[in-house]
Scaffold this active site. Structure first.
Site, PDB file in Angstrom:
ATOM      1  N   LYS A   1     -28.639   0.331 -25.490  1.00  0.00           N
ATOM      2  CA  LYS A   1     -28.130   1.330 -26.445  1.00  0.00           C
ATOM      3  C   LYS A   1     -28.569   0.991 -27.862  1.00  0.00           C
ATOM      4  CE  LYS A   1     -23.960   1.163 -23.587  1.00  0.00           C
ATOM      5  NZ  LYS A   1     -23.770  -0.263 -23.256  1.00  0.00           N
TER       6      LYS A   1
ATOM      7  N   ILE B   1     -22.249   1.967  -9.016  1.00  0.00           N
ATOM      8  CA  ILE B   1     -21.538   0.796  -9.551  1.00  0.00           C
ATOM      9  C   ILE B   1     -22.575  -0.049 -10.290  1.00  0.00           C
ATOM     10  CG2 ILE B   1     -20.275  -1.347  -9.022  1.00  0.00           C
ATOM     11  CD1 ILE B   1     -18.548   1.055  -8.414  1.00  0.00           C
ATOM     12  N   GLY B   2     -22.326  -0.238 -11.579  1.00  0.00           N
ATOM     13  CA  GLY B   2     -23.223  -1.075 -12.382  1.00  0.00           C
ATOM     14  C   GLY B   2     -22.475  -2.316 -12.824  1.00  0.00           C
TER      15      GLY B   2
ATOM     16  N   TYR C   1     -24.564  -6.005 -28.074  1.00  0.00           N
ATOM     17  CA  TYR C   1     -23.979  -7.090 -27.278  1.00  0.00           C
ATOM     18  C   TYR C   1     -24.658  -8.438 -27.544  1.00  0.00           C
ATOM     19  CZ  TYR C   1     -22.065  -3.266 -24.355  1.00  0.00           C
ATOM     20  OH  TYR C   1     -21.441  -2.137 -23.888  1.00  0.00           O
TER      21      TYR C   1
ATOM     22  N   ASP D   1     -25.855  -2.893 -17.411  1.00  0.00           N
ATOM     23  CA  ASP D   1     -25.601  -2.171 -18.662  1.00  0.00           C
ATOM     24  C   ASP D   1     -25.502  -3.161 -19.808  1.00  0.00           C
ATOM     25  OD1 ASP D   1     -24.589   0.478 -19.984  1.00  0.00           O
ATOM     26  OD2 ASP D   1     -23.259  -1.110 -20.698  1.00  0.00           O
TER      27      ASP D   1
ATOM     28  N   HIS E   1     -25.258   4.555 -29.061  1.00  0.00           N
ATOM     29  CA  HIS E   1     -24.034   3.810 -28.741  1.00  0.00           C
ATOM     30  C   HIS E   1     -22.764   4.494 -29.286  1.00  0.00           C
ATOM     31  CE1 HIS E   1     -22.683  -0.590 -27.841  1.00  0.00           C
ATOM     32  NE2 HIS E   1     -21.728   0.257 -27.549  1.00  0.00           N
TER      33      HIS E   1
ATOM     34  N   GLY F   1     -21.353  -4.482 -15.941  1.00  0.00           N
ATOM     35  CA  GLY F   1     -21.223  -4.509 -17.399  1.00  0.00           C
ATOM     36  C   GLY F   1     -21.495  -5.926 -17.879  1.00  0.00           C
TER      37      GLY F   1
ATOM     38  N   PRO G   1     -27.494   3.768  -9.692  1.00  0.00           N
ATOM     39  CA  PRO G   1     -26.467   3.220  -8.791  1.00  0.00           C
ATOM     40  C   PRO G   1     -25.061   3.448  -9.369  1.00  0.00           C
ATOM     41  CG  PRO G   1     -28.269   1.655  -9.056  1.00  0.00           C
ATOM     42  CD  PRO G   1     -28.510   2.765 -10.057  1.00  0.00           C
TER      43      PRO G   1
END
Ligand code: A2P
Length: 284
Positions: free
Chosen positions: A63, A4-5, A34, A29, A94, A7, A2
């Site tokens: 990542k 538009i993801g 993170y 994502d 990453h 974040g 897609p």
């Protein structure tokens, strides 16, 4: 994938759930770095249990962080366990730097990219990820990778915005069939800074007025129409919805050229921090 993801860096479980269930985001994502994979795993389990949304409806990216690259398969299996998933849709390296850590430890690791990539390929062959790619890679690094890759990277996630249009790299990637994915498409931390951010740029304000939409929607429509995927972050339900509704905005070729003309090569993530050494600048 897609275009538009959502974040997820620094986002709450409530925002992530609302993005999926209320606003219709199907692309998330995240990254091992993170430190939110476990929380996302819980949100996804809850969504799969309480709504009609299925795993196969979602496109999920994570990542591998620097210190995890010595055994990439193990790192991905750990990410999958935290995410409570059998596979991710996209797994990325990453950063193209050979340092063990970031916050505390910065021991160099002797593991060149040509030894990391076969491990990424193995992850795909084992079905732990549907596809593999890179992040923060420039032309030279991808070009080198393509000389030995048995499975080509499908995407490169980099910072892209009207003030950092990355024209040459993106045109080359598109020719090579590598999808450009934009992080900080709305200017990241500078998004609310009227003096610095393009969301207040008069050219974008003028184009937005043509459609009765917001400048953020113009920026996201520009990205989609020139062929890059965007991962906007928002914790606000109205803006979250506004960002995915940019899919309805269709700019003219002339307007796309006007946005292209705003480039200033200005990054919001200008450097990679190496503890003890300071900030190392990133070049295109
Ligand atoms: P907020 O969470 O209050 O909406 P990026 O996606 O480039 O990393 O930028 C994230 C920043 O952009 C956040 O500060 C976010 O604030 C803000 N933002 C997200 N969507 C919009 C929007 N549609 N209009 C203005 N600012 C936005």
């Amino acid at each position: 994938m897609p275009v538009i993801g959502y974040g997820t860096f620094d986002m709450t479980p409530e925002s992530i759930r609302a993005a999926i269930v209320d606003c219709g985001y199907r692309h998330l994502d995240t990254a091992s770095y993170y430190n939110n994979e476990e929380m996302i795993g819980q949100v996804l389990q809850d969504v799969f249990k309480t709504t009609s949304i299925k795993r196969s409806d979602m496109f999920i990216t994570t990542k591998v962080w620097n210190h995890e690259k010595e055994n990439i398969q193990k790192s991905l299996r750990e990410s999958l366990a935290r995410l409570r998933l059998d596979y991710v849709d996209l797994y990325l390296i990453h950063w193209p730097v050979q340092y063990s850590g970031f916050k505390v430890d910065c021991t160099p690791i002797k593991l060149p990219l040509h030894k990391q990539w076969p491990q990424m390929e193995e992850c795909q062959r084992l079905g732990l990820t549907r596809s593999i790619g890179v992040s923060n890679f420039n032309f030279q690094l991808i070009n080198d990778l393509l000389t030995y890759a048995e499975i080509r990277p499908v995407a490169n996630q980099i910072e892209i915005s009207p003030y950092l249009s990355q024209f040459n790299l993106i045109e080359w990637m598109k020719k090579e069939g590598i999808v450009p994915i934009a992080f900080c498409p709305l200017g990241g931390r500078s998004a609310k800074n009227e003096k610095e951010n393009f969301l207040f740029d008069e050219v974008l304000v003028k184009i937005a007025a043509n459609y009765g939409c917001t400048t953020a929607q113009v920026v996201l429509a520009w990205g989609r129409q020139r062929g890059h995927v965007s991962l906007p972050k928002s914790s606000d339900p109205t803006r979250m919805r506004q960002n995915i509704e940019s899919l309805k905005v269709q700019l003219t070729e002339e307007e796309i050229q006007e946005v292209n003309g705003l480039n200033k090569n200005r990054r919001t993530v200008p450097a990679f921090r190496i503890p003890g050494l300071g900030y190392y600048p990133i070049f295109e």
